[in-house]
Design an enzyme around this catalytic site. Structure first.
Site, short mmCIF file in Angstrom:
data_model
loop_
_atom_site.label_atom_id
_atom_site.label_comp_id
_atom_site.label_asym_id
_atom_site.label_seq_id
_atom_site.Cartn_x
_atom_site.Cartn_y
_atom_site.Cartn_z
N TYR A 1 -8.96 7.08 20.66
CA TYR A 1 -10.05 6.54 19.85
C TYR A 1 -10.06 5.01 19.76
O TYR A 1 -10.75 4.43 18.92
CB TYR A 1 -10.07 7.25 18.49
CG TYR A 1 -10.54 8.67 18.71
CD1 TYR A 1 -11.88 8.98 18.70
CD2 TYR A 1 -9.64 9.65 19.07
CE1 TYR A 1 -12.33 10.26 19.01
CE2 TYR A 1 -10.06 10.94 19.38
CZ TYR A 1 -11.41 11.23 19.34
OH TYR A 1 -11.85 12.49 19.68
N TYR B 1 -9.03 -10.52 9.97
CA TYR B 1 -9.46 -11.01 8.66
C TYR B 1 -9.64 -12.51 8.64
O TYR B 1 -10.45 -13.04 7.87
CB TYR B 1 -8.45 -10.58 7.59
CG TYR B 1 -8.41 -9.08 7.38
CD1 TYR B 1 -9.51 -8.40 6.89
CD2 TYR B 1 -7.28 -8.35 7.71
CE1 TYR B 1 -9.49 -7.03 6.72
CE2 TYR B 1 -7.25 -6.97 7.54
CZ TYR B 1 -8.35 -6.32 7.05
OH TYR B 1 -8.33 -4.95 6.89
N GLN C 1 0.81 -1.21 0.00
CA GLN C 1 0.00 0.00 0.00
C GLN C 1 0.85 1.27 0.00
O GLN C 1 0.32 2.38 0.00
CB GLN C 1 -0.90 0.00 1.24
CG GLN C 1 -1.87 -1.16 1.29
CD GLN C 1 -2.54 -1.30 2.66
OE1 GLN C 1 -2.31 -0.52 3.57
NE2 GLN C 1 -3.38 -2.31 2.79
N GLU D 1 -14.79 3.34 10.60
CA GLU D 1 -15.42 4.33 11.46
C GLU D 1 -15.04 5.76 11.09
O GLU D 1 -13.99 6.02 10.51
CB GLU D 1 -15.08 4.07 12.92
CG GLU D 1 -13.61 4.19 13.27
CD GLU D 1 -13.32 3.76 14.70
OE1 GLU D 1 -13.75 2.66 15.10
OE2 GLU D 1 -12.64 4.53 15.42
N HIS E 1 -0.75 0.07 5.83
CA HIS E 1 -1.28 0.97 6.87
C HIS E 1 -0.40 2.21 7.08
O HIS E 1 0.05 2.51 8.18
CB HIS E 1 -1.47 0.22 8.19
CG HIS E 1 -2.51 -0.84 8.14
ND1 HIS E 1 -3.02 -1.44 9.27
CD2 HIS E 1 -3.14 -1.44 7.08
CE1 HIS E 1 -3.90 -2.36 8.93
NE2 HIS E 1 -3.99 -2.37 7.59
#
Length: 382
Positions: free
Chosen positions: A260, A271, A92, A250, A157
């Site tokens: 959070y 997963y 990513q 979210e 990430h």
């Protein structure tokens, strides 16, 4: 507020897209009328973010492998701009967000976030800025202003989105590099929303500036993989969103010093179908519950509040791209409360990576693909 700056900026920008330069218009049904979809540009390799240049000069688009291009008003792609930093283009990782300086008319600075390799072979998110050359050929004097430390990612990430407030601060929404516990560690920058000045200096009023053992850049923590950030133009509050694991995507409205929850509190599971090892429940004392949560993950990326007069039906709506669900999510707002959700554009079957409100009142989307597109989306006025 940030939207005032955008309105002032828009007055000097005219998106010159003659009809002959565009692909055929698709018309798709929605609850608020027929949605129009036009392909402005094609052949982009995993495009990640778009930013609008003033004066009809086109749009800056990042491609994850490490290229920054300009899409002209006629849809033509420039050659890759020079002066872009070397990126860690694995998984990513790569070249990610792009944002113009709030004072771009004077300083011509372009901010980029990207995955940066470290000495260990792992990577982290970095942010830098360079001056856009007068001939638009490249960035001059690119300088790194922020580095996520330590570098822990093996390719996933990274986050990340960039957003400026109206008081001279830059917020950077980061991922936790798939190292879950680090999102709770205040001595690390994984899973954090950070707040700095545009030159990289740390404001004296950040919540952890005087906290022993804490990184002073941190604004909020306990985040997983944040890929959306925007200021609500009506409340002036910063909203962010993040990927959950399997379930639990979210939206948050991050406050200074607040936790959070990730990975202690989550609505998702791993997963493989097993619980997240550190999780203690969906709601955990000492952490903030999400403002809005999807029990089934749409795979959210990109975020834009709609406050243009071009399509009144979309006023007080929030638009978010969905990678897994391959849709554009429309959220209807009453103040900060989300009152209704609609999934748009599912018929085109595209992973939507970025969503931006253009100066012309249309939404501009990037599709995540080896041959991605820049789409222009509106409502049929007929």
């Amino acid at each position: 507020m940030p939207h005032y700056a955008r309105r002032a900026f828009a007055c000097c920008f005219v998106l010159a897209c003659p009809a002959s330069a565009l692909a055929d218009v698709e018309y798709l049904d929605s609850e608020q009328g027929r949605v129009t979809v036009e392909a402005i540009a094609e052949g982009l390799e995993h495009p990640w973010a778009v930013a609008f240049l003033p004066g009809g000069a086109g749009m800056l688009v990042t491609e994850r492998p490490g290229r920054l291009r300009i899409v002209g008003g006629d849809g033509r792609l420039s050659e890759p701009l020079t002066g872009v930093p070397e990126v860690y283009a694995r998984g990513q990782g790569g070249l990610l967000d792009v944002h113009l300086s709030p004072d771009f008319q004077q300083d011509r600075l372009v901010y980029l976030s990207y995955a940066e390799a470290g000495e260990s072979g792992k990577a982290g998110t970095a942010v830098g800025r360079g001056r856009l050359a007068d001939d638009l050929s490249g960035l001059e004097g690119f300088t790194v202003i922020f580095r996520q430390q330590p570098k822990l990612s093996t390719g996933i990430h990274f986050g990340s989105r960039l957003v400026f407030d109206g008081d001279g601060h830059l917020f950077i929404a980061l991922g936790e590099n798939n190292q879950r516990p680090t999102a709770q560690d205040l001595d690390k920058l994984q899973g954090k929303l950070v707040r700095i000045y545009p030159d990289g200096e740390v404001p004296d009023d950040n919540p952890f500036v005087t906290a022993e053992g804490a990184r002073p850049e941190i604004w909020s923590y306990g985040h997983r993989n944040q890929q959306g950030a925007a200021f609500n133009p009506w409340s002036g509050r910063l909203w962010t969103h993040e990927h959950g694991p399997r379930g639990g995507d979210e939206i948050n409205i991050p406050g200074p010093g607040r936790n959070y929850g990730w990975p202690l509190a989550t609505h998702g599971i791993n997963y493989g179908g097993q619980p997240v090892p550190e999780a203690k429940g969906e709601v955990v004392e000492g952490t903030e519950p999400p403002h809005y949560v999807w029990e089934t993950s749409p795979g959210i990326s990109g975020m834009a509040f709609y406050d243009s007069e071009a399509f009144p039906q979309w006023q007080h709506n929030l638009f978010i791209g969905a990678l897994v669900d391959q849709s554009l999510i429309r959220l209807q707002l009453d103040g900060d409360k989300i009152t209704h959700e609609e999934r748009l554009l599912k018929q085109i079957g595209a992973r939507i990576r970025d969503v931006r409100l253009g100066p012309d009142g249309h939404l501009y989307l990037l599709t995540d693909s080896p041959s991605g597109k820049l789409l222009r989306v509106g409502l049929d006025a007929r």
